[in-house]
Design a protein around this motif. Structure first.
Motif, mmCIF file in Angstrom:
data_model
loop_
_atom_site.group_PDB
_atom_site.id
_atom_site.type_symbol
_atom_site.label_atom_id
_atom_site.label_comp_id
_atom_site.label_asym_id
_atom_site.label_seq_id
_atom_site.Cartn_x
_atom_site.Cartn_y
_atom_site.Cartn_z
ATOM 1 N N ALA A 153 18.158 -26.757 -25.390
ATOM 2 C CA ALA A 153 18.403 -25.895 -24.238
ATOM 3 C C ALA A 153 19.419 -26.583 -23.341
ATOM 4 O O ALA A 153 19.368 -27.797 -23.126
ATOM 5 N N ALA A 362 17.592 -23.167 -31.590
ATOM 6 C CA ALA A 362 17.636 -22.120 -30.570
ATOM 7 C C ALA A 362 18.985 -21.421 -30.531
ATOM 8 O O ALA A 362 19.068 -20.257 -30.208
ATOM 9 N N HIS A 363 20.051 -22.175 -30.871
ATOM 10 C CA HIS A 363 21.362 -21.563 -30.723
ATOM 11 C C HIS A 363 21.847 -20.919 -32.013
ATOM 12 O O HIS A 363 22.999 -20.621 -32.161
ATOM 13 N N GLU A 364 20.943 -20.740 -32.954
ATOM 14 C CA GLU A 364 21.378 -20.059 -34.172
ATOM 15 C C GLU A 364 20.527 -18.834 -34.465
ATOM 16 O O GLU A 364 20.493 -18.357 -35.585
ATOM 17 N N ARG A 365 19.823 -18.377 -33.429
ATOM 18 C CA ARG A 365 19.018 -17.180 -33.640
ATOM 19 C C ARG A 365 19.908 -16.003 -33.981
ATOM 20 O O ARG A 365 21.030 -15.891 -33.473
ATOM 21 N N HIS B 181 20.999 -16.935 -24.290
ATOM 22 C CA HIS B 181 21.034 -17.605 -25.589
ATOM 23 C C HIS B 181 19.964 -18.692 -25.681
ATOM 24 O O HIS B 181 19.286 -18.841 -26.699
ATOM 25 N N ASP B 182 19.811 -19.480 -24.606
ATOM 26 C CA ASP B 182 18.844 -20.579 -24.610
ATOM 27 C C ASP B 182 17.403 -20.083 -24.502
ATOM 28 O O ASP B 182 16.476 -20.859 -24.739
ATOM 29 N N ASP B 204 28.092 -22.491 -29.573
ATOM 30 C CA ASP B 204 28.375 -23.913 -29.765
ATOM 31 C C ASP B 204 29.844 -24.258 -29.549
ATOM 32 O O ASP B 204 30.168 -25.395 -29.217
#
Lengths: 365, 365
Positions: A153, A362-365, B181-182, B204
């Motif tokens: 996060a 979390a950042h690839e959902r 996103h987080d 990213d």
């Protein structure tokens, strides 16, 4: 594999490097304490901060410089494993392999390159799974079981996030100062304006002093101690800012603490020095959001985490009781004997891929 | 004084230049419309955006390039006066004299260098005293009677202020996207996240795409149309952001509208295109803070203001009915026949001095 001038009788060392936005450090520590030795035999060096340019971070150059210093100052040192903690790794380092190459320059057979968020995690929780907020100039939370689950996060930098970080507090303190100077409606802070005038001169000069500099986030963060001082002296705007910072950090921890991550958390980095004005509201907000989570003091910092990693590499074979399973971009390991991969530039950012069989982060959902 | 190849029979022109963060424009307009002419005889050119470096802004180079283009494309042009509107003038232009030199390259006898805030004021209120909020990538309010009183609010750039500007809206929109996103607690905006992913690719990559670039404020502002779209489609986070932007801009106007400034105000710049979602809350907040202030539509932009200034210089002698009295750093005028001053670098920033007999401006209290 040892350094060119290494003496076979010299004690074996493990090397840890921490490359950050405000400086770099290297330590070389004997793998086993030599018998009859008085001191701990540790060598310590400091280096320059990393620079962020359009081409990304020059962290590999910083590591190469420190390794060069080590070999020049201690030409006989034998290094069995080396690990680097690198700021901005998930987003800004163009080629982690260059960092492995730089570490291998020390003669290390096995090398590891870790995000500073992971190194901070290993340092703060001492190898236990859970969530760690690494909060200095920036702020990032990494929650991981160190094997399958990786959740991040924040850590998006001072323009997109880093909520509750030094750069966030400093920027908001300076914004309160210019608002006071302008005579805007709403709460004012003569104390923050006075502190900012003392540090940065007349307000008219602040834009020129700030916008042309490459280390803007660091400059913003340099105002955080003044915000803490103003809060201690009773300034309400400064007090509210630190309270908001603590709240933001608790919310970052809560966002990263997904199912499957043990409910254990720590906060590490310069923010801890600001004290209760941040940590009390942080604890209160985290307790409200996640009453099951235990917030513990950090054991150590990212350099301790990198050292723990280097020692684990020297003492274990991959997969055989190692501290943490490699997972790009948080951690890449180049084992002993592995050749450097071809140096063709990657066509996708190092964070783009998700290894098979891993939970998505979390950042690839 | 005329250009080297100027024909004495060619019509006299006045030149206006507007140098901004997203591009530059030059117009050369006949001082009197030639008899029997069909068109208005105006010449128009465009140039590159200004660059901000550690040495400050390179606005003088942009002006010199445009003037060079004018003389190359229209070698016979006769120029009697020239005025430039320059972004960042109060804080970031190291040497306004270099701008006068660049303008004089066009053959102009008299030259004026105005802050874009003043040029926007002259363009928006057509030479009437009052307050003008110039709101594009940045946001600055200048309130002036054009003679004795000069009050500024905001214009401190995207890290310190520019509240309610394009860069402010865009940055907050992107912050809402990364928070979504987080999975942070609190209001989320899947619409802003989707829009940001579409524009900037995977999250990213956003830090690398943003932090190494020299035009960060402009890149942030480029997301403002997406925030406006999301608000129009009913997104609550985006709607609240635009409402906050309008409130901030009203508060900047109120802060600058000190006693002695006629209660007249206008808003100009790209923000106007966002529409009611910003201007309705702006009007409501300004009306609450200062019910006496009349908010009027802007007559024109900074290029119109610079042209008005150049025309005034060509038609009047200083002090004899001129539009606005020179007051550094907002406006400097180099009269006909005046030599360029010695080019020793100034030892104090151009904003440091307050001319005798002037009211102190808001930032010199």
């Amino acid at each position: 594999m040892t350094g060119p001038d290494a003496s076979p009788s010299a004690p074996e060392h493990v090397v840890a490097v921490d490359v950050g936005g405000s400086g770099a450090r290297l330590v070389a520590v004997p793998l086993r304490r030599p018998s009859g030795s008085d001191g701990d035999g540790a060598l310590a060096l400091t280096g320059r901060p990393v620079r962020i340019t359009a081409a990304g971070s020059d962290a590999a150059d910083v590591v190469a410089e420190l390794v060069g210093d080590l070999l020049r100052l201690h030409p006989g040192v034998r290094v069995s494993a080396a690990a680097a903690s690198v700021t901005g790794l998930p987003s800004l380092v163009p080629d982690p392999e260059a960092l492995h190459d730089a570490l291998r320059g020390a003669g290390a057979a096995t090398t590891a390159v870790a995000s500073d968020a992971l190194a901070a995690h290993l340092g703060a929780l001492g190898g236990r799974p859970g969530a760690v907020a690494a909060v200095g100039t920036g702020a990032i939370v990494l929650a991981t079981d160190l094997h399958r689950r990786w959740h991040r996060a924040d850590g998006w930098g001072h323009l997109l996030g880093d909520l509750g970080s030094g750069s966030w507090i400093g920027a908001h303190g300076l914004r309160a100062a210019v608002a006071t100077h302008d005579g805007r409606p709403g709460p004012t802070s003569p104390a923050l304006l006075a502190a900012a005038l003392e540090r940065f001169g007349p307000v008219d000069g602040w834009p020129a002093a700030l916008y042309g500099r490459p280390d803007r986030a660091h400059l913003l963060a340099s105002f955080t101690p003044a915000v803490a001082d103003a809060a201690r002296a009773g300034d309400l705007v400064a007090t509210q800012l630190l309270r908001d910072a603590g709240t933001h950090l608790a919310e970052s921890l809560a966002a990263a603490l997904r199912p499957g991550i043990p409910p254990l958390a720590a906060v590490t980095g310069g923010i801890v020095g600001v004290g209760d004005a941040v940590t009390t509201p942080l604890r209160a907000r985290l307790s409200a959001l996640r009453p099951d989570v235990r917030l513990v003091p950090a054991d150590g910092g990212p350099l301790d985490g990198a050292l723990r990693l280097a020692r684990s590499l020297a003492e274990h074979r991959p997969g055989d009781g190692t501290l943490v399973e490699p997972y790009a971009p948080w951690l890449t390991v180049r084992p002993a004997g592995a050749p450097a991969p071809p140096t063709a530039p990657p066509t996708t950012p190092p964070t783009a891929g998700t290894p098979a069989g891993k939970e998505t982060s979390a950042h690839e959902r």
